[in-house]
Design an enzyme around this catalytic site. Sequence first.
Site, short mmCIF file in Angstrom:
data_model
loop_
_atom_site.label_atom_id
_atom_site.label_comp_id
_atom_site.label_asym_id
_atom_site.label_seq_id
_atom_site.Cartn_x
_atom_site.Cartn_y
_atom_site.Cartn_z
N ASP A 137 50.54 31.78 33.69
CA ASP A 137 50.76 33.15 33.25
C ASP A 137 51.28 33.34 31.83
N CYS A 191 29.58 41.17 41.57
CA CYS A 191 29.97 42.57 41.76
C CYS A 191 28.76 43.45 42.10
N CYS A 194 28.47 47.51 43.03
CA CYS A 194 29.76 48.00 43.54
C CYS A 194 30.62 48.53 42.40
N CYS A 197 36.57 49.27 42.94
CA CYS A 197 37.86 49.12 42.25
C CYS A 197 38.02 50.19 41.17
N CYS A 201 41.22 53.48 41.13
CA CYS A 201 42.37 53.48 40.22
C CYS A 201 42.99 54.88 40.09
N CYS A 217 47.69 51.59 33.04
CA CYS A 217 47.77 50.83 34.31
C CYS A 217 49.20 50.86 34.86
N CYS A 244 50.91 47.30 41.11
CA CYS A 244 49.95 48.18 41.79
C CYS A 244 48.87 47.29 42.38
N CYS A 247 43.36 48.64 42.91
CA CYS A 247 42.01 48.14 42.56
C CYS A 247 41.73 46.82 43.26
N CYS A 251 38.58 45.89 46.87
CA CYS A 251 37.45 44.97 46.69
C CYS A 251 36.89 44.48 48.03
C1 B12 Z 1 48.43 40.80 30.05
C2 B12 Z 1 48.31 40.66 31.55
C3 B12 Z 1 48.39 41.81 32.33
C4 B12 Z 1 48.38 43.21 31.71
C5 B12 Z 1 46.94 43.53 31.25
C6 B12 Z 1 45.90 43.17 32.33
C7 B12 Z 1 44.53 42.80 31.79
N1 B12 Z 1 43.54 42.98 32.64
O1 B12 Z 1 44.38 42.38 30.66
C8 B12 Z 1 48.91 44.08 32.90
C9 B12 Z 1 50.42 44.23 32.77
C10 B12 Z 1 48.29 45.48 33.01
C11 B12 Z 1 48.59 43.19 34.08
C12 B12 Z 1 48.44 43.66 35.36
C13 B12 Z 1 48.12 42.87 36.45
N2 B12 Z 1 48.11 41.52 36.49
CO1 B12 Z 1 48.22 40.40 34.89
N3 B12 Z 1 48.14 39.20 33.42
C14 B12 Z 1 48.11 39.38 32.14
C15 B12 Z 1 47.95 38.05 31.39
C16 B12 Z 1 49.32 37.59 30.90
C17 B12 Z 1 46.94 38.04 30.23
C18 B12 Z 1 45.58 38.72 30.55
C19 B12 Z 1 44.75 38.89 29.29
O2 B12 Z 1 44.51 37.94 28.56
N4 B12 Z 1 44.34 40.13 29.01
C20 B12 Z 1 43.60 40.43 27.80
C21 B12 Z 1 42.20 40.90 28.13
C22 B12 Z 1 41.38 41.03 26.84
O3 B12 Z 1 41.62 39.87 28.86
P1 B12 Z 1 40.86 40.06 30.21
O4 B12 Z 1 41.49 41.00 31.15
O5 B12 Z 1 40.59 38.70 30.69
O6 B12 Z 1 39.61 40.81 29.60
C23 B12 Z 1 38.37 40.36 29.81
C24 B12 Z 1 37.48 41.47 30.19
O7 B12 Z 1 37.83 42.59 29.42
C25 B12 Z 1 36.19 40.83 29.88
N5 B12 Z 1 35.18 41.75 29.43
C26 B12 Z 1 35.20 42.68 28.48
N6 B12 Z 1 34.03 43.29 28.40
C27 B12 Z 1 33.24 42.71 29.30
C28 B12 Z 1 31.91 42.97 29.65
C29 B12 Z 1 31.36 42.19 30.64
C30 B12 Z 1 29.94 42.48 31.01
C31 B12 Z 1 32.11 41.17 31.28
C32 B12 Z 1 31.50 40.34 32.33
C33 B12 Z 1 33.44 40.95 30.93
C34 B12 Z 1 33.96 41.73 29.94
O8 B12 Z 1 36.36 39.86 28.87
C35 B12 Z 1 37.73 39.77 28.56
C36 B12 Z 1 38.08 38.33 28.30
O9 B12 Z 1 37.81 37.54 29.40
C37 B12 Z 1 47.41 37.14 32.57
C38 B12 Z 1 47.85 35.68 32.50
C39 B12 Z 1 47.08 34.91 31.44
N7 B12 Z 1 47.78 34.17 30.60
O10 B12 Z 1 45.86 34.96 31.41
C40 B12 Z 1 47.96 37.83 33.85
C41 B12 Z 1 47.07 37.87 35.08
C42 B12 Z 1 45.70 38.31 34.64
N8 B12 Z 1 47.64 38.94 35.88
C43 B12 Z 1 47.55 38.77 37.15
C44 B12 Z 1 47.89 39.73 38.14
C45 B12 Z 1 48.02 39.24 39.59
C46 B12 Z 1 48.05 41.09 37.79
C47 B12 Z 1 48.15 42.29 38.75
C48 B12 Z 1 47.22 42.21 39.94
C49 B12 Z 1 49.63 42.45 39.21
C50 B12 Z 1 49.90 43.66 40.10
N9 B12 Z 1 49.53 43.66 41.37
O11 B12 Z 1 50.48 44.62 39.64
C51 B12 Z 1 47.78 43.47 37.78
C52 B12 Z 1 46.26 43.79 37.83
C53 B12 Z 1 45.81 44.87 36.89
C54 B12 Z 1 44.35 44.70 36.48
N10 B12 Z 1 43.44 45.47 37.05
O12 B12 Z 1 44.05 43.85 35.62
C55 B12 Z 1 46.93 37.42 37.49
C56 B12 Z 1 45.48 37.65 37.96
C57 B12 Z 1 44.99 36.59 38.90
C58 B12 Z 1 43.51 36.77 39.15
N11 B12 Z 1 43.07 36.52 40.37
O13 B12 Z 1 42.76 37.13 38.25
C59 B12 Z 1 47.04 36.65 36.09
C60 B12 Z 1 45.89 35.71 35.76
C61 B12 Z 1 48.38 35.88 36.15
C62 B12 Z 1 48.30 34.61 37.01
N12 B12 Z 1 48.58 33.45 36.43
O14 B12 Z 1 47.98 34.62 38.19
N13 B12 Z 1 48.43 41.88 33.69
S1 SF4 Z 2 46.54 47.92 39.04
FE1 SF4 Z 2 46.49 50.07 39.76
S2 SF4 Z 2 46.73 51.34 37.92
FE2 SF4 Z 2 46.24 49.22 37.23
S3 SF4 Z 2 44.02 49.23 36.99
FE3 SF4 Z 2 44.40 48.55 39.10
S4 SF4 Z 2 44.37 50.44 40.33
FE4 SF4 Z 2 44.54 51.06 38.19
S1 SF4 Z 3 35.63 46.08 44.01
FE1 SF4 Z 3 35.31 43.87 43.77
S2 SF4 Z 3 33.09 43.57 43.99
FE2 SF4 Z 3 33.45 45.76 43.66
S3 SF4 Z 3 33.20 46.01 41.42
FE3 SF4 Z 3 35.38 45.70 41.81
S4 SF4 Z 3 35.73 43.51 41.58
FE4 SF4 Z 3 33.50 43.83 41.79
#
Ligand code: B12
Ligand code: SF4
Ligand code: SF4
Length: 348
Positions: A137, A191, A194, A197, A201, A217, A244, A247, A251
């Site tokens: 993380d 996905c 679908c 998610c 939100c 978020c 939260c 989302c 799934c």
């Molecule tokens: C910053 C962060 C957050 C931030 C931002 C989340 C985010 N999605 O970026 C906040 C605080 C909101 C957050 C929330 C949560 N987090 Co968080 N977070 C992180 C952290 C530290 C970095 C993520 C990151 O690099 N984000 C930057 C963006 C640019 O990266 P990305 O999300 O991967 O974005 C990708 C997409 O945008 C994609 N993309 C963009 N355009 C397109 C187009 C296409 C076609 C495709 C295919 C992809 C694509 O490419 C990007 C790069 O891969 C990671 C740990 C880590 N070091 O990786 C944990 C991590 C992602 N978090 C985690 C968790 C559990 C959560 C929560 C579920 C916690 C909760 N229940 O409240 C929520 C989920 C919210 C959500 N829907 O994402 C877990 C997820 C595990 C998993 N199975 O994926 C991680 C991996 C921590 C861990 N070690 O387990 N988190």
């Molecule tokens: S964690 Fe909750 S608020 Fe954040 S993107 Fe998912 S549904 Fe939306």
């Molecule tokens: S709910 Fe699950 S299967 Fe459906 S779009 Fe979201 S991540 Fe993909």
Amino acid sequence: MDGGVLSTKELIREEARRLGFPTVGFAQALLPPEARERLDAFLAEGWHGQMGWMEERREQRSQPRALWPEVVSVISLGLDYGPGYDPLASLERRDRATISCYAQGRDYHDVVKKRLKQLGQWMVHRFRGSELKVFVDTAPVMEKPLAQRAGLGWQGKHTNLVSRSHGSWLFLGEIYTTLALPPDAPERDHCGSCRACLDACPTAAFPAPYRLDARRCISYLTIEHRGPIPEALRPAMGNRIYGCDDCLAACPWNKFARISREAQFAARHEVAPRLAELAALDDAAFRARYSGSPIKRIGRDRFVRNVAIAIGNSGDASLRPVAERLAADADPVVAEAGAWARGRLAHA
Ligand code: B12
Ligand code: SF4
Ligand code: SF4
């Protein structure tokens, strides 16, 4: 590949499973340029909000060798935390708090790190001369794209990694190693059409599929955001006071997820405690209650700020005196949220 290299990989997989990681995959220590481009786009939009640390060490985050030049392979490991109850059930109990199921038990950072270190020690002993580093993380590592390349799952439209066997309920960790290990096949996107998610939100935090504006978020707002939470977003938070799950819970792939066997992730308190009880926590009581939990990290004031907002959203007139007390809190951010809650309950 020669048999020796393959057996190294299988030995590691076996040891990882023995240590309790149900899913393990291997990838070259390389991320495609899209990872960097998408990270840059996310930051350029300002979607990281106050998480300024995401702007630092971008190079290292988006390319494993920029973090550690000697790394050759990445081992991605997943530990499942599937809840044994409906994580959304408490949303309707408005005098109660909804706390994300990931935070009900012991802090996953500690649980996963300990196991990664055990596996790392075993590897260093078993494969003499190899070196490694373990992450979970908090390091500048793009854990989700790496896990997808290692075949653990795919980044769903909610941006988290979805696994065919564990749904959305998977914590991720990595071992960067100097060992040359043959990569597994990357997982592809399942996905399809679908969008459950995205529609689930409550704050419309997805500007597009696969893209998240963290500033909207609830996970970000309740855990990472310091100071007052923007008023426009407060009503949609409902009674979610820490993280939260909406989302993730939406799934359809979760139907394949088992309930986590990890005793350390079992709830340590009532799953949905009373808001009035949480509002009464002072610093010492907060620390005692949440010692060893991820919740401890946000501190009493940020936590009680979130509780105050849930009270404001409760519509429960019996919580008016609690809001009144919070409005007089010594912490100005708690007091502001308390005054907001008092105003919301005035006509309840
Ligand atoms: C910053 C962060 C957050 C931030 C931002 C989340 C985010 N999605 O970026 C906040 C605080 C909101 C957050 C929330 C949560 N987090 Co968080 N977070 C992180 C952290 C530290 C970095 C993520 C990151 O690099 N984000 C930057 C963006 C640019 O990266 P990305 O999300 O991967 O974005 C990708 C997409 O945008 C994609 N993309 C963009 N355009 C397109 C187009 C296409 C076609 C495709 C295919 C992809 C694509 O490419 C990007 C790069 O891969 C990671 C740990 C880590 N070091 O990786 C944990 C991590 C992602 N978090 C985690 C968790 C559990 C959560 C929560 C579920 C916690 C909760 N229940 O409240 C929520 C989920 C919210 C959500 N829907 O994402 C877990 C997820 C595990 C998993 N199975 O994926 C991680 C991996 C921590 C861990 N070690 O387990 N988190
Ligand atoms: S964690 Fe909750 S608020 Fe954040 S993107 Fe998912 S549904 Fe939306
Ligand atoms: S709910 Fe699950 S299967 Fe459906 S779009 Fe979201 S991540 Fe993909």
